[in-house]
Design an enzyme around this catalytic site. Structure first.
Site, PDB file in Angstrom:
ATOM      1  N   TYR A   1      -2.021  -1.045  10.770  1.00 24.50           N
ATOM      2  CA  TYR A   1      -2.286  -1.631   9.448  1.00 24.50           C
ATOM      3  C   TYR A   1      -1.113  -1.350   8.500  1.00 24.50           C
ATOM      4  O   TYR A   1      -0.580  -2.250   7.849  1.00 24.50           O
ATOM      5  CB  TYR A   1      -3.590  -1.044   8.869  1.00 24.50           C
TER       6      TYR A   1
ATOM      7  N   SER B   1       0.835  -1.201   0.000  1.00 24.22           N
ATOM      8  CA  SER B   1       0.000   0.000   0.000  1.00 24.22           C
ATOM      9  C   SER B   1       0.871   1.252   0.000  1.00 24.22           C
ATOM     10  O   SER B   1       1.982   1.253   0.543  1.00 24.22           O
ATOM     11  CB  SER B   1      -0.853  -0.039   1.274  1.00 24.22           C
TER      12      SER B   1
ATOM     13  N   LYS C   1       1.997  -3.835   6.554  1.00 30.04           N
ATOM     14  CA  LYS C   1       2.411  -3.863   5.136  1.00 30.04           C
ATOM     15  C   LYS C   1       3.926  -3.712   5.031  1.00 30.04           C
ATOM     16  O   LYS C   1       4.587  -4.420   4.276  1.00 30.04           O
ATOM     17  CB  LYS C   1       1.710  -2.741   4.360  1.00 30.04           C
TER      18      LYS C   1
HETATM   19  P1  NAD Z   1     -10.942  -7.092   1.196  1.00 32.68           P
HETATM   20  O1  NAD Z   1     -11.142  -7.076   2.668  1.00 32.68           O
HETATM   21  O2  NAD Z   1     -12.114  -6.851   0.323  1.00 32.68           O
HETATM   22  O3  NAD Z   1     -10.273  -8.480   0.765  1.00 32.68           O
HETATM   23  C1  NAD Z   1      -9.392  -9.196   1.598  1.00 32.68           C
HETATM   24  C2  NAD Z   1      -9.888 -10.636   1.629  1.00 32.68           C
HETATM   25  O4  NAD Z   1      -9.003 -11.398   2.449  1.00 32.68           O
HETATM   26  C3  NAD Z   1     -11.294 -10.776   2.218  1.00 32.68           C
HETATM   27  O5  NAD Z   1     -12.094 -11.522   1.331  1.00 32.68           O
HETATM   28  C4  NAD Z   1     -11.062 -11.528   3.534  1.00 32.68           C
HETATM   29  O6  NAD Z   1     -12.137 -12.373   3.835  1.00 32.68           O
HETATM   30  C5  NAD Z   1      -9.777 -12.283   3.242  1.00 32.68           C
HETATM   31  N1  NAD Z   1      -8.941 -12.611   4.409  1.00 32.68           N
HETATM   32  C6  NAD Z   1      -8.428 -11.775   5.349  1.00 32.68           C
HETATM   33  N2  NAD Z   1      -7.683 -12.468   6.226  1.00 32.68           N
HETATM   34  C7  NAD Z   1      -7.714 -13.773   5.833  1.00 32.68           C
HETATM   35  C8  NAD Z   1      -7.126 -14.973   6.314  1.00 32.68           C
HETATM   36  N3  NAD Z   1      -6.350 -14.982   7.396  1.00 32.68           N
HETATM   37  N4  NAD Z   1      -7.361 -16.119   5.645  1.00 32.68           N
HETATM   38  C9  NAD Z   1      -8.137 -16.129   4.540  1.00 32.68           C
HETATM   39  N5  NAD Z   1      -8.723 -15.034   4.029  1.00 32.68           N
HETATM   40  C10 NAD Z   1      -8.502 -13.871   4.675  1.00 32.68           C
HETATM   41  O7  NAD Z   1      -9.772  -6.058   0.872  1.00 32.68           O
HETATM   42  P2  NAD Z   1      -9.280  -5.511  -0.546  1.00 32.68           P
HETATM   43  O8  NAD Z   1      -9.670  -4.078  -0.637  1.00 32.68           O
HETATM   44  O9  NAD Z   1      -9.651  -6.450  -1.632  1.00 32.68           O
HETATM   45  O10 NAD Z   1      -7.720  -5.534  -0.293  1.00 32.68           O
HETATM   46  C11 NAD Z   1      -6.915  -6.645  -0.673  1.00 32.68           C
HETATM   47  C12 NAD Z   1      -5.524  -6.423  -0.143  1.00 32.68           C
HETATM   48  O11 NAD Z   1      -5.026  -5.193  -0.655  1.00 32.68           O
HETATM   49  C13 NAD Z   1      -5.454  -6.318   1.387  1.00 32.68           C
HETATM   50  O12 NAD Z   1      -4.268  -6.945   1.819  1.00 32.68           O
HETATM   51  C14 NAD Z   1      -5.380  -4.826   1.616  1.00 32.68           C
HETATM   52  O13 NAD Z   1      -4.710  -4.504   2.811  1.00 32.68           O
HETATM   53  C15 NAD Z   1      -4.592  -4.363   0.401  1.00 32.68           C
HETATM   54  N6  NAD Z   1      -4.833  -2.952   0.048  1.00 32.68           N
HETATM   55  C16 NAD Z   1      -6.116  -2.514  -0.140  1.00 32.68           C
HETATM   56  C17 NAD Z   1      -6.351  -1.173  -0.438  1.00 32.68           C
HETATM   57  C18 NAD Z   1      -7.761  -0.650  -0.603  1.00 32.68           C
HETATM   58  O14 NAD Z   1      -7.946   0.569  -0.525  1.00 32.68           O
HETATM   59  N7  NAD Z   1      -8.762  -1.481  -0.856  1.00 32.68           N
HETATM   60  C19 NAD Z   1      -5.271  -0.282  -0.568  1.00 32.68           C
HETATM   61  C20 NAD Z   1      -3.972  -0.772  -0.388  1.00 32.68           C
HETATM   62  C21 NAD Z   1      -3.767  -2.112  -0.082  1.00 32.68           C
END
Ligand code: NAD
Ligand code: UDP
Length: 338
Positions: A149, A124, A153
């Site tokens: 958080y 991120s 990362k």
């Molecule tokens: P999201 O919460 O929609 O998706 C994450 C998925 O991981 C969910 O479906 C959740 O059920 C699953 N999950 C979490 N912990 C788990 C575990 N221990 N075992 C199995 N499944 C697990 O989030 P997103 O927006 O799709 O983000 C995906 C990744 O990208 C994350 O790591 C997030 O930190 C990163 N990210 C997101 C953003 C954003 O703004 N959406 C920005 C930067 C980074």
């Protein structure tokens, strides 16, 4: 290639699975639905016209993960699984460190056991902290993170670099996402926050549909063009295609590369409100309130490295982001069925 997507039922993972399959790869998903639900998988299968192999497991569970790697010959992993609510991570840091770091360590152990060496990580822009000049460029100092958080990362980036340092077969791409928004053009999958959204786009679309009365704009006294906060919003489908490009790059290279995935353009909150109104022909009532604690005035990505190494750049416009967000919201006013 056969790609394991941990967290593949989430917002970004679901869009990426579709782009991977459309690019000719096979996807396998592992997700425990801690922040998603089974109807997402059903809808992904409808969009793609095939059944994506799915495992309802905690990625930190080594034995369950091992079974997935025994059943499928995995060539590479994209690790989306993680908890992502910044505010909650401040309140319950141990939950975030436990989930995000344990899942990564389990994955690394099982990948080593099965000789899988290609790892794409969902990092991120928050790893750049609050001390850098804009635009953010990959070789800048990282740290000064503003939440547990964000630290997860950065720590995971370090863990992956340490593993790659002693494993010359290892190929790691750390994808530093800027602000992913929008939804699949089919309107079948999109962002589905729990409760009142924290992020700007889902908040605006819930105001537009009448679930929330008005947008509260957090400050108009920042040193930006109109005083409101500026971010680099990227359409989730562009972001998903960036993963396909990163995977193809990682297959041909070794070592660790951090790569920004953004558009390189910053838009203010008022830009978003105006574009959302014009594109969707709908009014967004708003009120200016005080700044939100911890917010940075302005940041956006330097995107030259992604173009150079991945031959990828974002193509969709801010109007595309607003249109697709609104289509998703109107077709699914209550999000996914539970
Ligand atoms: P999201 O919460 O929609 O998706 C994450 C998925 O991981 C969910 O479906 C959740 O059920 C699953 N999950 C979490 N912990 C788990 C575990 N221990 N075992 C199995 N499944 C697990 O989030 P997103 O927006 O799709 O983000 C995906 C990744 O990208 C994350 O790591 C997030 O930190 C990163 N990210 C997101 C953003 C954003 O703004 N959406 C920005 C930067 C980074
Ligand atoms: N923002 C706002 N009102 C909201 C949500 C967000 O004014 O209800 C602003 C926020 O201050 C920031 C921008 O919109 O300037 C993007 O916020 P978001 O939470 O979506 O992303 P982040 O701040 O995590 O980059």
């Amino acid at each position: 290639m056969n790609i394991l997507l941990t967290g593949g039922a989430g917002y970004i993972g679901s869009h990426t699975a579709i782009e991977l399959i459309e690019a000719g790869h096979n996807a396998v998903i592992a997700d425990n639905f801690v922040n998603s639900n089974p109807s997402i998988v059903k809808r992904m299968n409808e969009i793609i016209g095939q059944t994506i192999p799915f495992y309802n497991i905690d990625v930190a569970d080594v034995a369950a993960l091992d079974e997935v790697f025994c059943k499928h010959k995995i060539d590479a992993v994209i690790h989306f699984a993680g908890l992502k609510a910044v505010g909650e991570s401040v309140q319950i840091p141990v939950k975030y460190y436990r989930n995000n770091i344990d899942s990564t360590l389990s994955l690394l152990e099982i990948m080593a056991k099965h000789n899988v060496h290609t790892f794409i990580f969902s990092s991120s822009a928050t790893v750049y902290g609050n001390m850098n000049n804009i635009p953010y460029i990959e070789n800048m100092h990282v740290g000064h993170c503003s939440s547990p958080y964000a630290w997860t990362k950065l720590f995971i980036e370090q863990i992956l670099a340490d593993v790659a340092a002693v494993n010359s077969d290892f190929s790691v791409v750390l994808l530093r996402y800027f602000n992913p928004v929008g939804a699949h053009p089919s309107g079948k999958i999109g962002e589905n926050p729990n409760g009142i959204p924290n992020n700007l786009f889902p908040y605006i679309s819930q105001v537009a549909i009448g679930k929330l009365a008005e947008l509260k704009i957090f400050g108009n006294d920042y040193p930006t063009k109109d005083g409101t906060g500026v971010r680099d919003y990227i359409h989730v489908v562009d972001l998903a295609k960036g993963h396909v490009a990163a995977l193809e790059y990682a297959e041909k290279h070794k070592g660790v590369e951090a790569i920004n995935l953004g558009t390189g353009t910053g838009y203010s909150v008022l830009d978003i409100v105006k574009t959302f109104e014009q594109t969707n022909n709908i009014k967004i009532p708003y009120q200016i309130v005080s700044r939100r604690a911890g917010d940075i005035a302005e940041y956006y990505a330097d995107v030259s490295k992604a173009l150079l190494l991945l031959n990828w750049k974002a193509k969709k416009t801010l109007a595309d982001m607003c249109r697709d967000t609104w289509r998703w919201q109107t077709q699914n006013p209550d999000g996914y069925e539970k």
